[in-house]
Write an enzyme that holds these catalytic residues in place. Structure first.
Site: not given
Ligand SMILES: *Cc1c(COP(=O)(O)O)cnc(C)c1O
Length: 362
Positions: A149, A177, A208
């Site tokens: 990340s 991610h 996320k």
């Protein structure tokens, strides 16, 4: 490792990343509907009275999305990482882990009794050395973030899977991610690199790109998921995900299953930003990932530039030591599918203006 800037990040990075779905009217509506139909929460862990049809439904959808046999939900991906290794690996086994893996993977591995081998960041030669050193182990698991990340760099999964096959090891990736936007259909790094059928276990987050609220999960072989339901401590001993959170996430996954448009527009916008910034003279770390670290080096410069960007109406955060190594300060920009091309161009313009002011570009 995002700790050092967390007071900014709560509203900065995760806001941008999640925005594509967290404000989506259908996602919001699914949350309200679930709240009304299923209540605020279940006051229970899953196996007592904490499982509703919508939990099973989300697990099925996530398994389908990742093209894996089965799925188990957790309260977070931190929990999914804390629960997996201890169940899967015993003292006769070995875990081979990238040195820059996420903190929750490191903690999860600490909880298991397998022998630990740490290979150099994305270094296939070193991984092969460690595979040779660990030959005598019963079961070996190679463990890596799909995308790292801080730099937005993508793990060399093709090479990792090839080595794993050669040495009879299993492969695990953490896709926090990547899930929802990497690869042609947003399935993740394994899709991007053409190894969906070679990566055995995937952990990821709902916090996320999939609604941005909370929750995590493991997808993989049915037998493993069943074992996790019997033995995984964060699953057994922590409360079930609240219905509104599950409702929002399920709708986000449905949107991605129904169309590749979001994933593809992410890729196009990412390249628009990366190309235009590079052309303007900036250095962007990583490749083709919507995390676009604008490398500046000096911590004070990164912070001053971020302040000036805000004055121009663009909210970005400077990252410096200890969140990233000394001398590698940066502004980490995150592209969202909710950005328009005009948003992107405006951000690039603002970077050029502030970059000139601070002598970063000419
Ligand atoms: C954010 C993140 C996690 C933690 O996910 P949560 O669902 O917020 O607990 C785990 N691994 C990686 C790589 C992450 O980026």
């Amino acid at each position: 490792m995002e700790g050092g800037a967390s007071h900014h990040l709560q509203t900065g990075a995760s806001y941008k990343r999640g925005r594509q779905h967290r404000r989506h009217p259908e996602v919001v509506k699914a949350g309200i509907d679930a709240l009304q139909k299923y209540g605020a929460g279940l006051s229970s862990v899953r196996f007592i009275c904490g499982t509703q049809s919508l939990h099973k439904n989300l697990e099925e959808k996530l398994a389908q999305f990742h093209e894996r046999e089965d799925c188990i939900l957790y309260a977070s991906c931190f929990d999914a990482n804390a629960g997996l290794f201890e169940v899967l690996l015993g003292p006769d086994d070995a875990v081979l882990s990238d040195e820059l893996n996420h903190a929750s993977i490191i903690d999860g591995i600490r909880l298991c009794r397998a022998k630990r081998f740490r290979y150099k960041h994305m270094d296939l030669n070193d991984l092969e050395e460690k595979l040779k050193e660990s030959q005598s182990s019963r079961l070996r698991l190679v463990v890596t973030d799909g995308v790292f990340s801080m730099d937005g760099d993508v793990a060399p999964l093709k090479g990792i899977c090839h080595l794993a096959e050669q040495y009879g090891a299993l492969v695990f990736i953490d896709e926090c991610h990547a899930t929802g936007f990497m690869g042609a259909r947003g399935r993740g790094t394994d899709e991007l690199l053409g190894v969906m059928d070679k990566v055995h276990i995937v952990n990821s987050t709902l916090g996320k790109a999939l609604g941005g609220a909370a929750g995590g999960y493991t997808v993989g072989p049915k037998a493993l998921i069943e074992l996790l339901r019997q033995r995984s401590r964060p699953y057994l001993f922590s409360n079930s995900l609240p219905p509104p959170v599950v409702g929002c996430a399920a709708r986000a996954v449905e949107l991605l299953l129904a169309s590749n448009e979001i994933a593809q527009s992410m890729a196009a916008k990412t390249m628009r930003f990366r190309n235009n910034m590079t052309q303007a003279g900036f250095t962007i770390s990583g490749t083709a990932h919507p995390i676009c670290p604008v490398m500046l080096g000096d911590a004070r410069l990164a912070s001053l530039m971020a302040d000036d960007m805000l004055k121009l109406g663009v909210y970005v955060i400077g990252f410096s030591y200890p969140v990233v190594p000394k001398g590698k300060a940066r502004i980490r920009v995150q592209i969202s599918a909710a950005h328009t091309d005009e948003d992107i161009d405006r951000a690039v313009e603002a970077f050029i203006q502030t970059g000139r002011k601070h002598g970063v570009v000419s």
